[in-house]
Design a protein around this motif. Sequence first.
Motif, PDB file in Angstrom:
ATOM      1  N   GLN A  21       0.789  -1.098  -0.010  1.00  0.00           N
ATOM      2  CA  GLN A  21       0.064  -0.178  -0.003  1.00  0.00           C
ATOM      3  C   GLN A  21       0.794   1.289   0.024  1.00  0.00           C
ATOM      4  O   GLN A  21       0.488   2.344  -0.591  1.00  0.00           O
ATOM      5  CB  GLN A  21      -0.763   0.036   1.180  1.00  0.00           C
ATOM      6  N   SER A  22       1.876   1.163   0.850  1.00  0.00           N
ATOM      7  CA  SER A  22       2.875   2.387   0.579  1.00  0.00           C
ATOM      8  C   SER A  22       3.424   2.601  -0.496  1.00  0.00           C
ATOM      9  O   SER A  22       3.704   3.824  -0.981  1.00  0.00           O
ATOM     10  CB  SER A  22       4.025   2.209   1.888  1.00  0.00           C
ATOM     11  N   PHE A  23       3.596   1.836  -1.405  1.00  0.00           N
ATOM     12  CA  PHE A  23       4.240   1.953  -2.673  1.00  0.00           C
ATOM     13  C   PHE A  23       3.388   1.955  -3.968  1.00  0.00           C
ATOM     14  O   PHE A  23       3.919   2.294  -5.096  1.00  0.00           O
ATOM     15  CB  PHE A  23       5.421   1.009  -2.996  1.00  0.00           C
ATOM     16  N   ALA A  24       2.120   1.666  -3.542  1.00  0.00           N
ATOM     17  CA  ALA A  24       1.153   1.715  -4.954  1.00  0.00           C
ATOM     18  C   ALA A  24       0.878   3.014  -5.180  1.00  0.00           C
ATOM     19  O   ALA A  24       0.549   3.181  -6.584  1.00  0.00           O
ATOM     20  CB  ALA A  24      -0.366   1.012  -4.262  1.00  0.00           C
ATOM     21  N   GLN A  25       1.022   4.099  -4.366  1.00  0.00           N
ATOM     22  CA  GLN A  25       0.855   5.415  -4.949  1.00  0.00           C
ATOM     23  C   GLN A  25       1.837   5.671  -6.243  1.00  0.00           C
ATOM     24  O   GLN A  25       1.618   6.682  -6.948  1.00  0.00           O
ATOM     25  CB  GLN A  25       0.943   6.448  -3.954  1.00  0.00           C
ATOM     26  N   PHE A  26       3.023   5.021  -6.226  1.00  0.00           N
ATOM     27  CA  PHE A  26       3.989   5.284  -7.295  1.00  0.00           C
ATOM     28  C   PHE A  26       3.756   4.644  -8.641  1.00  0.00           C
ATOM     29  O   PHE A  26       4.576   4.830  -9.542  1.00  0.00           O
ATOM     30  CB  PHE A  26       5.363   5.513  -6.542  1.00  0.00           C
ATOM     31  N   GLY A  27       2.901   3.748  -8.401  1.00  0.00           N
ATOM     32  CA  GLY A  27       2.689   2.829  -9.923  1.00  0.00           C
ATOM     33  C   GLY A  27       2.086   1.352  -9.419  1.00  0.00           C
ATOM     34  O   GLY A  27       2.022   1.089  -8.257  1.00  0.00           O
ATOM     35  N   ASN A  28       2.361   0.675 -10.280  1.00  0.00           N
ATOM     36  CA  ASN A  28       1.830  -0.740 -10.272  1.00  0.00           C
ATOM     37  C   ASN A  28       3.018  -1.735  -9.497  1.00  0.00           C
ATOM     38  O   ASN A  28       4.124  -1.815  -9.841  1.00  0.00           O
ATOM     39  CB  ASN A  28       1.824  -1.492 -11.372  1.00  0.00           C
ATOM     40  N   VAL A  29       2.483  -2.145  -8.247  1.00  0.00           N
ATOM     41  CA  VAL A  29       3.318  -2.906  -7.374  1.00  0.00           C
ATOM     42  C   VAL A  29       3.257  -4.541  -7.789  1.00  0.00           C
ATOM     43  O   VAL A  29       2.153  -4.841  -7.600  1.00  0.00           O
ATOM     44  CB  VAL A  29       3.088  -2.643  -5.908  1.00  0.00           C
ATOM     45  N   LEU A  30       4.137  -5.038  -8.292  1.00  0.00           N
ATOM     46  CA  LEU A  30       4.021  -6.472  -8.795  1.00  0.00           C
ATOM     47  C   LEU A  30       4.143  -7.378  -7.477  1.00  0.00           C
ATOM     48  O   LEU A  30       3.515  -8.380  -7.432  1.00  0.00           O
ATOM     49  CB  LEU A  30       5.010  -6.668  -9.747  1.00  0.00           C
ATOM     50  N   SER A  31       4.975  -6.944  -6.664  1.00  0.00           N
ATOM     51  CA  SER A  31       5.141  -7.817  -5.521  1.00  0.00           C
ATOM     52  C   SER A  31       5.815  -6.903  -4.145  1.00  0.00           C
ATOM     53  O   SER A  31       6.425  -5.964  -4.402  1.00  0.00           O
ATOM     54  CB  SER A  31       6.088  -8.993  -5.579  1.00  0.00           C
ATOM     55  N   PHE A  48      11.375  -6.220   0.271  1.00  0.00           N
ATOM     56  CA  PHE A  48      11.656  -5.838  -1.213  1.00  0.00           C
ATOM     57  C   PHE A  48      10.354  -5.687  -1.960  1.00  0.00           C
ATOM     58  O   PHE A  48       9.121  -6.253  -1.650  1.00  0.00           O
ATOM     59  CB  PHE A  48      12.221  -7.257  -2.017  1.00  0.00           C
ATOM     60  N   VAL A  49      10.328  -4.800  -2.810  1.00  0.00           N
ATOM     61  CA  VAL A  49       9.221  -4.105  -3.429  1.00  0.00           C
ATOM     62  C   VAL A  49       9.448  -4.268  -5.054  1.00  0.00           C
ATOM     63  O   VAL A  49      10.571  -3.993  -5.378  1.00  0.00           O
ATOM     64  CB  VAL A  49       8.680  -2.843  -3.199  1.00  0.00           C
ATOM     65  N   GLU A  50       8.474  -4.920  -5.788  1.00  0.00           N
ATOM     66  CA  GLU A  50       8.948  -4.936  -7.436  1.00  0.00           C
ATOM     67  C   GLU A  50       7.928  -3.912  -8.004  1.00  0.00           C
ATOM     68  O   GLU A  50       6.733  -4.487  -8.073  1.00  0.00           O
ATOM     69  CB  GLU A  50       8.837  -6.435  -7.890  1.00  0.00           C
ATOM     70  N   MET A  51       8.230  -3.050  -8.667  1.00  0.00           N
ATOM     71  CA  MET A  51       7.448  -2.213  -9.445  1.00  0.00           C
ATOM     72  C   MET A  51       7.414  -2.517 -10.712  1.00  0.00           C
ATOM     73  O   MET A  51       8.155  -3.444 -11.233  1.00  0.00           O
ATOM     74  CB  MET A  51       8.057  -0.938  -9.401  1.00  0.00           C
ATOM     75  N   GLN A  58      11.880   4.234 -10.096  1.00  0.00           N
ATOM     76  CA  GLN A  58      12.714   5.323  -9.706  1.00  0.00           C
ATOM     77  C   GLN A  58      11.893   6.546  -9.151  1.00  0.00           C
ATOM     78  O   GLN A  58      12.378   7.119  -8.234  1.00  0.00           O
ATOM     79  CB  GLN A  58      13.391   6.117 -11.297  1.00  0.00           C
ATOM     80  N   THR A  59      10.866   6.602  -9.328  1.00  0.00           N
ATOM     81  CA  THR A  59       9.944   7.458  -8.578  1.00  0.00           C
ATOM     82  C   THR A  59       9.678   7.033  -7.233  1.00  0.00           C
ATOM     83  O   THR A  59       9.754   8.041  -6.252  1.00  0.00           O
ATOM     84  CB  THR A  59       8.490   7.744  -9.478  1.00  0.00           C
ATOM     85  N   ALA A  60       9.639   5.754  -7.111  1.00  0.00           N
ATOM     86  CA  ALA A  60       9.457   5.412  -5.694  1.00  0.00           C
ATOM     87  C   ALA A  60      10.530   5.556  -4.618  1.00  0.00           C
ATOM     88  O   ALA A  60      10.409   6.170  -3.604  1.00  0.00           O
ATOM     89  CB  ALA A  60       8.881   3.933  -5.525  1.00  0.00           C
ATOM     90  N   ILE A  61      11.855   5.222  -5.348  1.00  0.00           N
ATOM     91  CA  ILE A  61      12.944   5.676  -4.744  1.00  0.00           C
ATOM     92  C   ILE A  61      13.139   7.129  -4.404  1.00  0.00           C
ATOM     93  O   ILE A  61      13.425   7.299  -3.065  1.00  0.00           O
ATOM     94  CB  ILE A  61      14.239   5.159  -5.547  1.00  0.00           C
ATOM     95  N   GLN A  62      12.928   7.934  -5.399  1.00  0.00           N
ATOM     96  CA  GLN A  62      13.080   9.573  -5.165  1.00  0.00           C
ATOM     97  C   GLN A  62      12.041   9.902  -4.034  1.00  0.00           C
ATOM     98  O   GLN A  62      12.340  10.821  -3.085  1.00  0.00           O
ATOM     99  CB  GLN A  62      12.669  10.349  -6.303  1.00  0.00           C
ATOM    100  N   ARG A  63      10.838   9.540  -4.005  1.00  0.00           N
ATOM    101  CA  ARG A  63       9.843  10.087  -3.077  1.00  0.00           C
ATOM    102  C   ARG A  63       9.612   9.184  -1.651  1.00  0.00           C
ATOM    103  O   ARG A  63       9.363   9.811  -0.586  1.00  0.00           O
ATOM    104  CB  ARG A  63       8.617   9.936  -3.838  1.00  0.00           C
ATOM    105  N   MET A  64      10.114   8.022  -1.587  1.00  0.00           N
ATOM    106  CA  MET A  64      10.124   7.230  -0.235  1.00  0.00           C
ATOM    107  C   MET A  64      11.456   7.277   0.493  1.00  0.00           C
ATOM    108  O   MET A  64      11.386   6.940   1.792  1.00  0.00           O
ATOM    109  CB  MET A  64       9.642   5.770  -0.676  1.00  0.00           C
ATOM    110  N   ASN A  65      12.574   7.336  -0.185  1.00  0.00           N
ATOM    111  CA  ASN A  65      13.982   7.312   0.555  1.00  0.00           C
ATOM    112  C   ASN A  65      13.873   8.209   1.518  1.00  0.00           C
ATOM    113  O   ASN A  65      13.874   9.491   1.296  1.00  0.00           O
ATOM    114  CB  ASN A  65      14.798   7.344  -0.286  1.00  0.00           C
ATOM    115  N   GLY A  66      14.241   8.114   2.836  1.00  0.00           N
ATOM    116  CA  GLY A  66      14.228   9.000   3.919  1.00  0.00           C
ATOM    117  C   GLY A  66      12.928   9.403   4.535  1.00  0.00           C
ATOM    118  O   GLY A  66      12.877   9.980   5.542  1.00  0.00           O
ATOM    119  N   GLN A  67      11.717   9.051   4.039  1.00  0.00           N
ATOM    120  CA  GLN A  67      10.399   9.129   4.553  1.00  0.00           C
ATOM    121  C   GLN A  67      10.364   8.512   5.710  1.00  0.00           C
ATOM    122  O   GLN A  67      10.531   7.296   5.796  1.00  0.00           O
ATOM    123  CB  GLN A  67       9.312   8.999   3.530  1.00  0.00           C
ATOM    124  N   PRO A  68       9.411   9.205   6.835  1.00  0.00           N
ATOM    125  CA  PRO A  68       8.899   8.452   7.806  1.00  0.00           C
ATOM    126  C   PRO A  68       7.886   7.359   7.664  1.00  0.00           C
ATOM    127  O   PRO A  68       6.992   7.870   7.040  1.00  0.00           O
ATOM    128  CB  PRO A  68       8.482   9.486   8.998  1.00  0.00           C
TER     129      PRO A  68
END
Length: 139
Positions: A21-31, A48-51, A58-68
């Motif tokens: 759910q945390s990574f779904a906002q950045f695209g299709n999460v395969l696993s 591990f998350v597979e986009m 790349q968008t998920a890395i930029q937006r989630m890295n360092g986020q609480p």
Amino acid sequence: MGTKLYVGNLPYGVRDHDLQQSFAQFGNVLSAKVMVERDTGRSKGFGFVEMGSDSEAQTAIQRMNGQPLGGRSLVVNEARPMEARAPRTQFYGGSLSPSNGHAGRNEGNFRSPYGIGPRNRSSQGNEQGNPSGNRFRNS
């Protein structure tokens, strides 16, 4: 860029569904998979998350890295292939011999301070002239 992401510093209460759910906002999460201890089922604090595409990853890395998340600051980057491990050279939980892989008596030159075990008492007692097989005499 690969589509598989490493997500570290996860709170121990996070499960697969929460990670997805945390990574779904950045695209299709395969696993999405949180790594857990085999014996206890407790989270190891990473997963591990597979986009669906490189751009989504790349968008998920930029937006989630360092986020609480749950009071902890996430570490998100591209997952690396698992490094090969050296084969185990020590056996655990038994008296296996590294030379032949089979258990046997008196391997490892271990002697109990309490004497010989119950399997060998009958032969030891007879050798010492004690017909009962007991190493200790009732004198």
